[in-house]
Design a protein around this motif. Structure first.
Motif, PDB file in Angstrom:
ATOM      1  N   MET A  33     -38.877  -9.553  10.216  1.00  0.00           N
ATOM      2  CA  MET A  33     -39.815  -9.940  11.257  1.00  0.00           C
ATOM      3  C   MET A  33     -41.239  -9.529  10.905  1.00  0.00           C
ATOM      4  O   MET A  33     -41.481  -8.434  10.405  1.00  0.00           O
ATOM      5  CB  MET A  33     -39.407  -9.266  12.570  1.00  0.00           C
ATOM      6  CG  MET A  33     -40.288  -9.578  13.756  1.00  0.00           C
ATOM      7  SD  MET A  33     -40.117  -8.309  15.033  1.00  0.00           S
ATOM      8  CE  MET A  33     -41.393  -7.148  14.523  1.00  0.00           C
ATOM      9  N   GLU A  34     -42.175 -10.423  11.174  1.00  0.00           N
ATOM     10  CA  GLU A  34     -43.593 -10.085  11.094  1.00  0.00           C
ATOM     11  C   GLU A  34     -44.214 -10.055  12.486  1.00  0.00           C
ATOM     12  O   GLU A  34     -45.003  -9.175  12.794  1.00  0.00           O
ATOM     13  CB  GLU A  34     -44.317 -11.083  10.184  1.00  0.00           C
ATOM     14  CG  GLU A  34     -43.869 -10.965   8.721  1.00  0.00           C
ATOM     15  CD  GLU A  34     -44.508 -11.995   7.817  1.00  0.00           C
ATOM     16  OE1 GLU A  34     -45.229 -12.889   8.342  1.00  0.00           O
ATOM     17  OE2 GLU A  34     -44.297 -11.929   6.595  1.00  0.00           O
ATOM     18  N   ILE A  35     -43.849 -11.026  13.315  1.00  0.00           N
ATOM     19  CA  ILE A  35     -44.294 -11.062  14.716  1.00  0.00           C
ATOM     20  C   ILE A  35     -43.134 -11.560  15.565  1.00  0.00           C
ATOM     21  O   ILE A  35     -42.473 -12.540  15.212  1.00  0.00           O
ATOM     22  CB  ILE A  35     -45.500 -12.003  14.912  1.00  0.00           C
ATOM     23  CG1 ILE A  35     -46.680 -11.576  14.046  1.00  0.00           C
ATOM     24  CG2 ILE A  35     -45.922 -12.037  16.385  1.00  0.00           C
ATOM     25  CD1 ILE A  35     -47.804 -12.595  14.019  1.00  0.00           C
ATOM     26  N   ILE A  36     -42.884 -10.881  16.672  1.00  0.00           N
ATOM     27  CA  ILE A  36     -41.891 -11.360  17.627  1.00  0.00           C
ATOM     28  C   ILE A  36     -42.544 -11.412  19.003  1.00  0.00           C
ATOM     29  O   ILE A  36     -43.234 -10.475  19.408  1.00  0.00           O
ATOM     30  CB  ILE A  36     -40.626 -10.470  17.659  1.00  0.00           C
ATOM     31  CG1 ILE A  36     -39.580 -11.062  18.609  1.00  0.00           C
ATOM     32  CG2 ILE A  36     -40.954  -9.034  18.018  1.00  0.00           C
ATOM     33  CD1 ILE A  36     -38.213 -10.400  18.508  1.00  0.00           C
ATOM     34  N   THR A  37     -42.364 -12.522  19.693  1.00  0.00           N
ATOM     35  CA  THR A  37     -42.902 -12.690  21.042  1.00  0.00           C
ATOM     36  C   THR A  37     -41.741 -12.756  22.021  1.00  0.00           C
ATOM     37  O   THR A  37     -40.801 -13.540  21.831  1.00  0.00           O
ATOM     38  CB  THR A  37     -43.747 -13.971  21.149  1.00  0.00           C
ATOM     39  OG1 THR A  37     -44.781 -13.936  20.157  1.00  0.00           O
ATOM     40  CG2 THR A  37     -44.389 -14.083  22.525  1.00  0.00           C
ATOM     41  N   LEU A  38     -41.794 -11.911  23.055  1.00  0.00           N
ATOM     42  CA  LEU A  38     -40.738 -11.851  24.064  1.00  0.00           C
ATOM     43  C   LEU A  38     -41.174 -12.598  25.315  1.00  0.00           C
ATOM     44  O   LEU A  38     -42.298 -12.424  25.796  1.00  0.00           O
ATOM     45  CB  LEU A  38     -40.424 -10.396  24.417  1.00  0.00           C
ATOM     46  CG  LEU A  38     -40.032  -9.465  23.261  1.00  0.00           C
ATOM     47  CD1 LEU A  38     -39.645  -8.093  23.803  1.00  0.00           C
ATOM     48  CD2 LEU A  38     -38.897 -10.054  22.431  1.00  0.00           C
ATOM     49  N   TRP A  62     -39.769  -4.108   9.116  1.00  0.00           N
ATOM     50  CA  TRP A  62     -40.473  -4.018   7.843  1.00  0.00           C
ATOM     51  C   TRP A  62     -39.498  -3.785   6.685  1.00  0.00           C
ATOM     52  O   TRP A  62     -38.675  -2.876   6.721  1.00  0.00           O
ATOM     53  CB  TRP A  62     -41.459  -2.858   7.897  1.00  0.00           C
ATOM     54  CG  TRP A  62     -42.820  -3.186   7.371  1.00  0.00           C
ATOM     55  CD1 TRP A  62     -43.113  -3.952   6.300  1.00  0.00           C
ATOM     56  CD2 TRP A  62     -44.069  -2.751   7.913  1.00  0.00           C
ATOM     57  NE1 TRP A  62     -44.471  -4.025   6.117  1.00  0.00           N
ATOM     58  CE2 TRP A  62     -45.089  -3.297   7.091  1.00  0.00           C
ATOM     59  CE3 TRP A  62     -44.434  -1.950   8.995  1.00  0.00           C
ATOM     60  CZ2 TRP A  62     -46.442  -3.060   7.316  1.00  0.00           C
ATOM     61  CZ3 TRP A  62     -45.777  -1.724   9.217  1.00  0.00           C
ATOM     62  CH2 TRP A  62     -46.772  -2.275   8.394  1.00  0.00           C
ATOM     63  N   ASP A  63     -39.585  -4.606   5.635  1.00  0.00           N
ATOM     64  CA  ASP A  63     -38.777  -4.466   4.414  1.00  0.00           C
ATOM     65  C   ASP A  63     -37.278  -4.544   4.683  1.00  0.00           C
ATOM     66  O   ASP A  63     -36.475  -3.853   4.044  1.00  0.00           O
ATOM     67  CB  ASP A  63     -39.103  -3.154   3.690  1.00  0.00           C
ATOM     68  CG  ASP A  63     -40.504  -3.151   3.101  1.00  0.00           C
ATOM     69  OD1 ASP A  63     -41.027  -4.247   2.825  1.00  0.00           O
ATOM     70  OD2 ASP A  63     -41.073  -2.065   2.923  1.00  0.00           O
TER      71      ASP A  63
END
Length: 344
Positions: free
Chosen positions: A331-336, A322-323
């Motif tokens: 990052m807003e969304i990260i998929t692992l 954030w910020d």
């Protein structure tokens, strides 16, 4: 006298009553008339004739000659409607000046939820609507009321991390859910993805599940305040809690808080997994949306820094939370995507 209904309807647009329209049309046709002659021509009731003629005079449609009897004369329609047009143009100009002013409207960034049952309903709604990540810090008494919603969220592959207060004796029977225990209670917090947060005093529930109805909680949808609440949850509650259940889940998972994503990555790496990641966010340089995919090559974590390094086909990219300002991407969304494939 036969007067067109269409004309009467049109004249009503200029603020004339039906009787006023009829009387004005009589005067246009017949010229100077007494009130008795107007009544006889269009059938205006005697008790209404005075108000009707005074209304026409006040609105600028007729002139009155005092005498016995009093006489009335219509003003030339061109003069009347030119004056109406001038008045309308003046009003439009005044309204336009008001319209052009830039007013700043402040909508409250916080909503208040009153009553214990309303708060429970709001928490359950947030759980049902979570798409990626759900973080909770709640007393044991509340788990029984939301367990069914947590189970359904788990089935949707939502990541869930729960902090239970005050040495909880029972834990929700849920697979692939992180459960922590915290001896000293703080406030009740629920964080839904990155768009809603709920908080209320710990004494929202007391004793053997007895609910205190005079309590209230706050629902936050403002980004800046959500950031503050998230930091409080992660740094003050989550990181100071004791891990009770944290099973390894090798399904692909999406996260909205980079600290949680890093924690999950470290678990997977420790068990020998390589991790591929897809990131959606924005470039820190110009705030333009961006989506990248690549292999995680390392992480950096401290009290003030959370950073993931991702190697794409042509370069390494740093991802922050954030910020972010120092990294390439906020990052807003990260998929692992965990894998045992050593070729990554």
């Amino acid at each position: 006298m036969n007067i067109s209904e269409d004309i009467i309807k049109e004249m009503s647009k200029f603020g004339l009553t039906r009787y006023e329209s009829q009387a004005y049309l009589v005067l246009l046709i017949k010229g100077v008339c007494s009130s008795k002659e107007v009544i006889e021509s269009v059938g205006i009731p005697q008790p209404r004739i005075y108000d009707t003629m005074m209304g026409l005079e006040r609105k600028g449609f007729i002139e009155i000659k005092e005498g016995r009897p009093r006489k009335f004369r219509a003003i030339d329609p061109e003069t009347v409607f030119k004056k109406i047009q001038e008045d309308q143009e003046l009003i439009v100009k005044q309204l336009q000046n008001l319209y052009k002013k830039e007013y700043v409207y402040y909508e409250s960034p916080v909503w208040t939820v009153y009553g214990s049952q309303n708060m429970i309903n709001k928490i359950r709604q947030m759980i049902r609507e979570t798409e990626y990540e759900l973080l909770l810090a709640v007393p044991e008494e509340l788990i029984g009321k939301i367990k069914g919603d947590l189970k359904k969220a788990e089935e949707r592959n939502v990541f869930i991390s729960t902090v239970l207060y005050n040495h909880a004796k029972t834990y929700p029977d849920l697979r692939n859910v992180w459960i922590f225990d915290r001896e000293v209670p703080a406030m009740i917090i629920v964080l839904k993805d990155r768009d809603q947060g709920f908080a209320c005093p710990y004494k929202f529930l007391k004793g053997e599940g007895r609910v205190i109805d005079e309590r209230y909680g706050i629902l936050i949808e403002n980004k800046e305040l959500l950031h503050i609440l998230s930091d409080f949850f992660l740094n003050t509650i989550w990181k100071t809690s004791r891990r009770i259940l944290e099973e390894l889940d090798v399904r692909s998972k999406s996260f909205v808080h980079i600290a949680i994503a890093i924690h999950e990555y470290k678990k997977l790496e420790k068990e020998g997994y390589n991790v591929r990641a897809k990131v959606m966010g924005k470039r820190t340089g110009d705030n333009m949306p961006i989506e990248i995919e690549g292999n995680i090559k390392g992480v950096e974590e401290s009290s003030i820094i959370h950073r993931i390094v991702i190697e794409t086909k042509d370069k390494q990219i740093t991802v922050g939370g954030w910020d972010s300002t120092k990294e390439d991407i906020e990052m807003e969304i990260i998929t692992l995507y965990p894998t045992k494939d050593d070729r990554l």
